[in-house]
Scaffold this motif. Structure first.
Motif, PDB file in Angstrom:
ATOM      1  N   PHE A   1       0.809  -1.279  -0.086  1.00 54.77           N
ATOM      2  CA  PHE A   1       0.026   0.071  -0.103  1.00 54.77           C
ATOM      3  C   PHE A   1       0.955   1.239  -0.099  1.00 54.77           C
ATOM      4  O   PHE A   1       1.982   1.106   0.381  1.00 54.77           O
ATOM      5  N   THR A   2       0.428   2.430  -0.521  1.00 51.63           N
ATOM      6  CA  THR A   2       0.970   3.652  -0.481  1.00 51.63           C
ATOM      7  C   THR A   2       0.427   4.849  -0.119  1.00 51.63           C
ATOM      8  O   THR A   2      -0.968   4.644   0.129  1.00 51.63           O
ATOM      9  N   ILE A   3       1.139   5.731   0.225  1.00 51.01           N
ATOM     10  CA  ILE A   3       0.569   7.126   0.698  1.00 51.01           C
ATOM     11  C   ILE A   3       0.698   8.082  -0.518  1.00 51.01           C
ATOM     12  O   ILE A   3       1.894   8.282  -1.013  1.00 51.01           O
ATOM     13  N   CYS A   4      -0.154   8.659  -0.941  1.00 47.64           N
ATOM     14  CA  CYS A   4      -0.115   9.505  -2.265  1.00 47.64           C
ATOM     15  C   CYS A   4      -0.620  10.802  -2.167  1.00 47.64           C
ATOM     16  O   CYS A   4      -1.862  11.308  -1.565  1.00 47.64           O
ATOM     17  N   ALA A   5       0.440  11.655  -2.530  1.00 45.43           N
ATOM     18  CA  ALA A   5       0.109  13.227  -2.616  1.00 45.43           C
ATOM     19  C   ALA A   5       0.482  13.927  -3.746  1.00 45.43           C
ATOM     20  O   ALA A   5       1.744  13.837  -4.307  1.00 45.43           O
ATOM     21  N   ALA A   6      -0.460  14.678  -4.354  1.00 45.32           N
ATOM     22  CA  ALA A   6       0.178  15.479  -5.740  1.00 45.32           C
ATOM     23  C   ALA A   6      -0.458  16.955  -5.605  1.00 45.32           C
ATOM     24  O   ALA A   6      -1.439  17.277  -4.724  1.00 45.32           O
TER      25      ALA A   6
ATOM     26  N   CYS B   1       3.824  18.077  -9.248  1.00 44.92           N
ATOM     27  CA  CYS B   1       4.702  17.601  -8.377  1.00 44.92           C
ATOM     28  C   CYS B   1       3.854  16.467  -7.768  1.00 44.92           C
ATOM     29  O   CYS B   1       2.579  16.641  -7.245  1.00 44.92           O
ATOM     30  N   GLY B   2       4.586  15.307  -7.179  1.00 41.44           N
ATOM     31  CA  GLY B   2       4.029  14.256  -6.648  1.00 41.44           C
ATOM     32  C   GLY B   2       4.854  13.494  -5.786  1.00 41.44           C
ATOM     33  O   GLY B   2       5.992  13.227  -5.884  1.00 41.44           O
TER      34      GLY B   2
ATOM     35  N   SER C   1       9.333  10.546  -5.740  1.00 40.64           N
ATOM     36  CA  SER C   1       9.005  11.887  -5.739  1.00 40.64           C
ATOM     37  C   SER C   1       9.381  12.420  -7.139  1.00 40.64           C
ATOM     38  O   SER C   1      10.416  11.723  -7.723  1.00 40.64           O
ATOM     39  N   ALA C   2       8.672  13.264  -7.693  1.00 44.37           N
ATOM     40  CA  ALA C   2       9.040  14.106  -8.651  1.00 44.37           C
ATOM     41  C   ALA C   2       8.342  15.495  -8.653  1.00 44.37           C
ATOM     42  O   ALA C   2       7.206  15.530  -8.107  1.00 44.37           O
ATOM     43  N   ARG C   3       8.888  16.319  -9.487  1.00 44.25           N
ATOM     44  CA  ARG C   3       8.392  17.617  -9.893  1.00 44.25           C
ATOM     45  C   ARG C   3       8.677  17.986 -11.397  1.00 44.25           C
ATOM     46  O   ARG C   3       9.644  17.523 -11.845  1.00 44.25           O
ATOM     47  N   SER C   4       7.773  18.788 -11.896  1.00 47.51           N
ATOM     48  CA  SER C   4       7.927  18.701 -13.327  1.00 47.51           C
ATOM     49  C   SER C   4       9.230  19.464 -13.793  1.00 47.51           C
ATOM     50  O   SER C   4       9.955  20.541 -13.316  1.00 47.51           O
ATOM     51  N   GLY C   5      10.069  18.685 -14.900  1.00 51.59           N
ATOM     52  CA  GLY C   5      11.103  19.301 -15.365  1.00 51.59           C
ATOM     53  C   GLY C   5      12.491  18.892 -14.491  1.00 51.59           C
ATOM     54  O   GLY C   5      13.575  19.372 -14.787  1.00 51.59           O
TER      55      GLY C   5
ATOM     56  N   LEU D   1      -4.048   8.301  -9.112  1.00 49.29           N
ATOM     57  CA  LEU D   1      -3.101   8.292 -10.372  1.00 49.29           C
ATOM     58  C   LEU D   1      -2.275   9.512 -10.342  1.00 49.29           C
ATOM     59  O   LEU D   1      -1.083   9.497 -10.684  1.00 49.29           O
ATOM     60  N   ALA D   2      -2.802  10.766  -9.815  1.00 47.94           N
ATOM     61  CA  ALA D   2      -2.135  11.949  -9.972  1.00 47.94           C
ATOM     62  C   ALA D   2      -0.713  12.099  -9.674  1.00 47.94           C
ATOM     63  O   ALA D   2       0.174  12.423 -10.401  1.00 47.94           O
ATOM     64  N   ALA D   3      -0.542  11.393  -8.421  1.00 43.79           N
ATOM     65  CA  ALA D   3       1.111  11.675  -7.905  1.00 43.79           C
ATOM     66  C   ALA D   3       1.911  10.711  -8.687  1.00 43.79           C
ATOM     67  O   ALA D   3       3.029  11.125  -9.029  1.00 43.79           O
TER      68      ALA D   3
END
Length: 283
Positions: A126-131, A140-141, A153-157, A229-231
Motif C-alpha cells: 500500500f502507499t500514501i499518495c499526494a500530488a 509535483c507528486g 517523488s518528482a516535480r515537473s522538469g 493516479l495523479a501523484a
C-alpha cells in the motif's frame, strides 16, 4: 559591483530587486515538493502504527473498505498541507468533495492509503499518495510505501527519484514476456501475448514500479480515480514514461467528475505497442 549586491539593491539604491519570475516559480515548486515529501513521510509513521494491529474497519457506500488508519492519515495530511498552503484546493478519497477546488489554480490530490485491501491483509503493497495539480496536470507528486520505506517523488522538469536517487523506466521494447502489473483476469486472455503478470493492490505503487524499471508496464481496463493516479503520473512522466487512457489520451485531473476511464503506463515504445493492440491498430 558584485552580482549579489546588484540583486539586493534596486536601481535607486533603496529597495530590493525581485528575483526573475522563472526563479520564483522554480523555488515555489521546490518548496511545494519538499512540503509533500516531509508531510507524506511523517504520515507514514501513522500508517505503520496501525499496520498489523487492531483497528476499526467498515465499508463505504459502494462497498470499498475503509479503516481508522485511512482517516488518521488523511486528517494529518489535510491539517498539515492546508495549513501550509491555505489557498490551495483539496481533493481526497476520504473527504466529501468540495466543488470550490474547481476554482483553484493549485489543488492537492490525496489518497491517504492507496491499497487498503493490502493494508487489511498485512501485505506491504500500500502507499500514501499526494500530488499538486495545476490546470489539470500534476506538477509535483509523492508516493510513499511506509513498510518498504520507498519514497518516490518528482516535480515537473526535474526528473523522478526514489529515496532521492534518480530513476528511469525500463527500455524493454516488446510486450511478449514483459513484466506487467495489473489484474490477471484482464491481462491473460486474447489479445494479450504471454506476459509475466502480477498485481499490486495500490494502483499508484504499480505505476512507480514502472517508473523505476522494476516492471515494464501497467494496464487497467477499469476506471480509476484522480487520487489513485495523479501523484504517480508526474513521477512516471519525469522517469521517461507515459501514462494515458487506453486511447492514448493524457489524463486530465481536477474536473467535476474525478474518474479516469482506464490506464496504460510504460516507456514510449511499449506504450505505443499496448495502445495499438487495444485499439486494433497495426504496429
Amino acid at each position: 559591483m558584485p552580482e549579489r549586491d546588484r540583486q539586493s539593491e534596486s536601481v535607486d539604491g533603496t529597495n530590493p530587486v525581485p528575483p526573475p519570475k522563472h526563479a520564483t516559480k522554480n523555488n515555489h515548486a521546490l518548496e511545494d515538493l519538499k512540503l509533500l515529501k516531509d508531510t507524506v513521510y511523517q504520515a507514514g509513521h501513522i500508517a505503520r502504527k496501525f499496520y498489523g494491529g487492531d483497528y476499526k474497519q467498515w465499508s463505504k457506500e459502494g462497498g470499498s473498505p475503509v479503516t481508522e488508519a485511512d482517516l488518521a492519515v488523511n486528517k494529518y495530511l489535510c491539517d498539515t498541507l492546508t495549513s501550509a498552503r491555505p489557498g490551495y484546493g483539496w481533493l481526497s478519497e476520504e473527504n466529501p468533495d468540495d466543488p470550490a477546488r474547481l476554482s483553484k489554480r493549485e489543488v492537492f490530490v490525496i489518497d491517504p492509503i492507496d491499497g487498503t485491501i493490502a493494508f487489511l491483509k498485512n501485505r506491504p503493497h500500500f502507499t500514501i499518495c499526494a500530488a499538486i495539480v495545476v490546470e489539470g496536470r500534476p506538477c509535483c507528486g509523492v508516493v510513499y510505501n511506509p513498510i518498504s520505506d520507498e519514497l518516490y517523488s518528482a516535480r515537473s522538469g526535474n526528473g523522478a527519484h526514489r529515496n532521492d536517487t534518480p530513476i528511469r523506466v525500463a527500455v524493454r521494447d516488446g510486450l511478449e514476456g514483459c513484466a506487467m502489473l495489473g489484474d490477471r483476469n484482464q491481462l491473460t486472455q486474447s489479445p494479450w501475448p504471454a506476459m509475466h503478470v502480477q498485481n499490486r493492490n495500490s494502483v499508484a505503487y504499480r505505476l512507480v514500479l514502472v517508473a523505476d524499471g522494476s516492471a515494464d508496464a501497467s494496464v487497467s481496463l477499469t476506471a480509476k480515480r484522480d487520487w489513485d493516479l495523479a501523484a504517480a503520473d508526474v513521477i512516471l512522466h519525469e522517469a521517461g514514461g507515459l501514462l494515458t487512457d487506453t486511447r492514448g489520451a493524457a489524463l486530465i485531473y481536477n474536473r467535476p467528475v474525478t474518474k479516469q476511464s482506464s490506464l496504460v503506463a510504460a516507456n514510449p515504445g511499449l506504450h505505443a505497442e499496448i495502445t495499438n493492440l487495444l485499439n486494433g491498430r497495426a504496429a
